[in-house]
Design a protein around this motif. Sequence first.
Motif, PDB file in Angstrom:
ATOM      1  N   MET A 146       0.839  -1.188   0.000  1.00  0.00           N
ATOM      2  CA  MET A 146       0.000   0.000   0.000  1.00  0.00           C
ATOM      3  C   MET A 146       0.879   1.245   0.000  1.00  0.00           C
ATOM      4  O   MET A 146       1.906   1.292   0.658  1.00  0.00           O
ATOM      5  N   ARG A 147       0.440   2.249  -0.728  1.00  0.00           N
ATOM      6  CA  ARG A 147       1.198   3.498  -0.796  1.00  0.00           C
ATOM      7  C   ARG A 147       1.159   4.214   0.550  1.00  0.00           C
ATOM      8  O   ARG A 147       0.240   4.020   1.340  1.00  0.00           O
ATOM      9  N   GLN A 148       2.166   5.041   0.775  1.00  0.00           N
ATOM     10  CA  GLN A 148       2.272   5.803   2.012  1.00  0.00           C
ATOM     11  C   GLN A 148       2.027   7.288   1.728  1.00  0.00           C
ATOM     12  O   GLN A 148       2.295   7.767   0.626  1.00  0.00           O
ATOM     13  N   ILE A 149       1.563   8.007   2.752  1.00  0.00           N
ATOM     14  CA  ILE A 149       1.454   9.461   2.690  1.00  0.00           C
ATOM     15  C   ILE A 149       2.732  10.009   3.312  1.00  0.00           C
ATOM     16  O   ILE A 149       3.033   9.738   4.484  1.00  0.00           O
ATOM     17  N   VAL A 150       3.499  10.791   2.525  1.00  0.00           N
ATOM     18  CA  VAL A 150       4.798  11.309   2.951  1.00  0.00           C
ATOM     19  C   VAL A 150       4.738  12.834   2.982  1.00  0.00           C
ATOM     20  O   VAL A 150       4.620  13.480   1.941  1.00  0.00           O
TER      21      VAL A 150
ATOM     22  N   ALA B 212       2.033  10.575  -6.776  1.00  0.00           N
ATOM     23  CA  ALA B 212       1.193  11.763  -6.965  1.00  0.00           C
ATOM     24  C   ALA B 212       1.560  12.804  -5.925  1.00  0.00           C
ATOM     25  O   ALA B 212       2.131  12.494  -4.872  1.00  0.00           O
ATOM     26  N   PHE B 213       1.203  14.048  -6.236  1.00  0.00           N
ATOM     27  CA  PHE B 213       1.361  15.161  -5.305  1.00  0.00           C
ATOM     28  C   PHE B 213       0.011  15.451  -4.661  1.00  0.00           C
ATOM     29  O   PHE B 213      -1.017  15.490  -5.346  1.00  0.00           O
ATOM     30  N   LEU B 214       0.002  15.678  -3.362  1.00  0.00           N
ATOM     31  CA  LEU B 214      -1.167  16.147  -2.633  1.00  0.00           C
ATOM     32  C   LEU B 214      -0.850  17.573  -2.195  1.00  0.00           C
ATOM     33  O   LEU B 214       0.002  17.783  -1.337  1.00  0.00           O
ATOM     34  N   HIS B 215      -1.494  18.538  -2.826  1.00  0.00           N
ATOM     35  CA  HIS B 215      -1.219  19.953  -2.564  1.00  0.00           C
ATOM     36  C   HIS B 215      -2.431  20.622  -1.936  1.00  0.00           C
ATOM     37  O   HIS B 215      -3.567  20.291  -2.279  1.00  0.00           O
ATOM     38  N   GLY B 216      -2.165  21.609  -1.088  1.00  0.00           N
ATOM     39  CA  GLY B 216      -3.194  22.565  -0.727  1.00  0.00           C
ATOM     40  C   GLY B 216      -3.232  23.621  -1.821  1.00  0.00           C
ATOM     41  O   GLY B 216      -2.373  23.661  -2.707  1.00  0.00           O
TER      42      GLY B 216
ATOM     43  N   PRO C 262       0.355  13.074 -11.417  1.00  0.00           N
ATOM     44  CA  PRO C 262      -0.993  13.404 -10.945  1.00  0.00           C
ATOM     45  C   PRO C 262      -0.919  14.271  -9.693  1.00  0.00           C
ATOM     46  O   PRO C 262      -0.042  14.087  -8.841  1.00  0.00           O
ATOM     47  N   LYS C 263      -1.845  15.220  -9.614  1.00  0.00           N
ATOM     48  CA  LYS C 263      -1.909  16.128  -8.477  1.00  0.00           C
ATOM     49  C   LYS C 263      -3.337  16.147  -7.939  1.00  0.00           C
ATOM     50  O   LYS C 263      -4.288  16.228  -8.705  1.00  0.00           O
ATOM     51  N   TYR C 264      -3.451  16.070  -6.619  1.00  0.00           N
ATOM     52  CA  TYR C 264      -4.732  16.210  -5.948  1.00  0.00           C
ATOM     53  C   TYR C 264      -4.639  17.506  -5.157  1.00  0.00           C
ATOM     54  O   TYR C 264      -3.812  17.633  -4.253  1.00  0.00           O
TER      55      TYR C 264
ATOM     56  N   GLU D 149      -4.487   2.450  -4.367  1.00  0.00           N
ATOM     57  CA  GLU D 149      -4.224   2.376  -5.801  1.00  0.00           C
ATOM     58  C   GLU D 149      -2.764   2.000  -6.039  1.00  0.00           C
ATOM     59  O   GLU D 149      -1.899   2.246  -5.192  1.00  0.00           O
ATOM     60  N   PRO D 150      -2.447   1.428  -7.192  1.00  0.00           N
ATOM     61  CA  PRO D 150      -1.057   1.084  -7.488  1.00  0.00           C
ATOM     62  C   PRO D 150      -0.230   2.341  -7.759  1.00  0.00           C
ATOM     63  O   PRO D 150      -0.769   3.385  -8.109  1.00  0.00           O
ATOM     64  N   GLY D 151       1.069   2.199  -7.584  1.00  0.00           N
ATOM     65  CA  GLY D 151       1.979   3.304  -7.885  1.00  0.00           C
ATOM     66  C   GLY D 151       2.807   3.706  -6.694  1.00  0.00           C
ATOM     67  O   GLY D 151       2.743   3.093  -5.625  1.00  0.00           O
ATOM     68  N   GLY D 152       3.569   4.756  -6.880  1.00  0.00           N
ATOM     69  CA  GLY D 152       4.464   5.243  -5.834  1.00  0.00           C
ATOM     70  C   GLY D 152       3.716   5.940  -4.711  1.00  0.00           C
ATOM     71  O   GLY D 152       2.512   6.206  -4.795  1.00  0.00           O
ATOM     72  N   ASP D 153       4.458   6.255  -3.662  1.00  0.00           N
ATOM     73  CA  ASP D 153       3.901   6.943  -2.498  1.00  0.00           C
ATOM     74  C   ASP D 153       3.331   8.297  -2.885  1.00  0.00           C
ATOM     75  O   ASP D 153       3.592   8.833  -3.968  1.00  0.00           O
ATOM     76  N   LEU D 154       2.562   8.880  -1.977  1.00  0.00           N
ATOM     77  CA  LEU D 154       1.874  10.147  -2.196  1.00  0.00           C
ATOM     78  C   LEU D 154       2.574  11.222  -1.375  1.00  0.00           C
ATOM     79  O   LEU D 154       2.671  11.105  -0.155  1.00  0.00           O
ATOM     80  N   VAL D 155       3.065  12.251  -2.044  1.00  0.00           N
ATOM     81  CA  VAL D 155       3.820  13.296  -1.357  1.00  0.00           C
ATOM     82  C   VAL D 155       2.880  14.438  -0.988  1.00  0.00           C
ATOM     83  O   VAL D 155       2.124  14.933  -1.816  1.00  0.00           O
ATOM     84  N   LEU D 156       2.906  14.813   0.280  1.00  0.00           N
ATOM     85  CA  LEU D 156       2.021  15.814   0.853  1.00  0.00           C
ATOM     86  C   LEU D 156       2.810  17.088   1.105  1.00  0.00           C
ATOM     87  O   LEU D 156       3.880  17.045   1.713  1.00  0.00           O
TER      88      LEU D 156
END
Length: 191
Positions: A1-5, A45-49, A84-86, A116-123
């Motif tokens: 499972m991907r991690q939130i970093v 993916a990027f998780l941005h404010g 991808p960016k959220y 979902e598959p893929g690399g970790d999610l950068v916050l």
Amino acid sequence: MRQIVLHMGISLDGFIEGPNREIDWHLVDDELHQHMNDTLGAMGAFLHGRVVYELMADFWPTADADPDAPEIIREFAAIWREKPKYVYSRTLQEAGWNSTIVRDVVPEEVAALKAEPGGDLVLGGADLAAAFLRHDLIDEFRTYIHPVLIGRGKPLFRETEFWVRPLRLVETRTFGNGVVLLRHERAREGV
């Protein structure tokens, strides 16, 4: 499972930006920039404010159009544009460059994204990090401590009513310009 970093640069006194949103005190040389390209390029993916997204969108979509731009800049422009960016925002009406607008941090939606598959999610972003922390959604903290004191501005971590512990230090790295990476993972029960 991907991690939130959580991935943030901060001053030695704990600020991510100055009182007028200045970030020109960040000490980013070729070594650190290449590290960022390598690290962030591997993410899923990027998780941005909204604020971080708008800051990035003001520069990176066309940064590689300048024929005089260094290769490191051109490389990251492609990474940011294509990844991808959220974008978490209640006010933003549209976002380009492979972006999806998300109105609220909903733990079940974040869990589905992690599955979902893929690399970790950068916050990125202090306000978004605070929302993710409230829901206990951050798995790893990567802080890049810049050897400067800016005195005031926006802190990475505000006062909270909860503790995040324990954390396990899994990596340190000192860059030639004096920036120090501290990488901490959550030590979750049963893991």
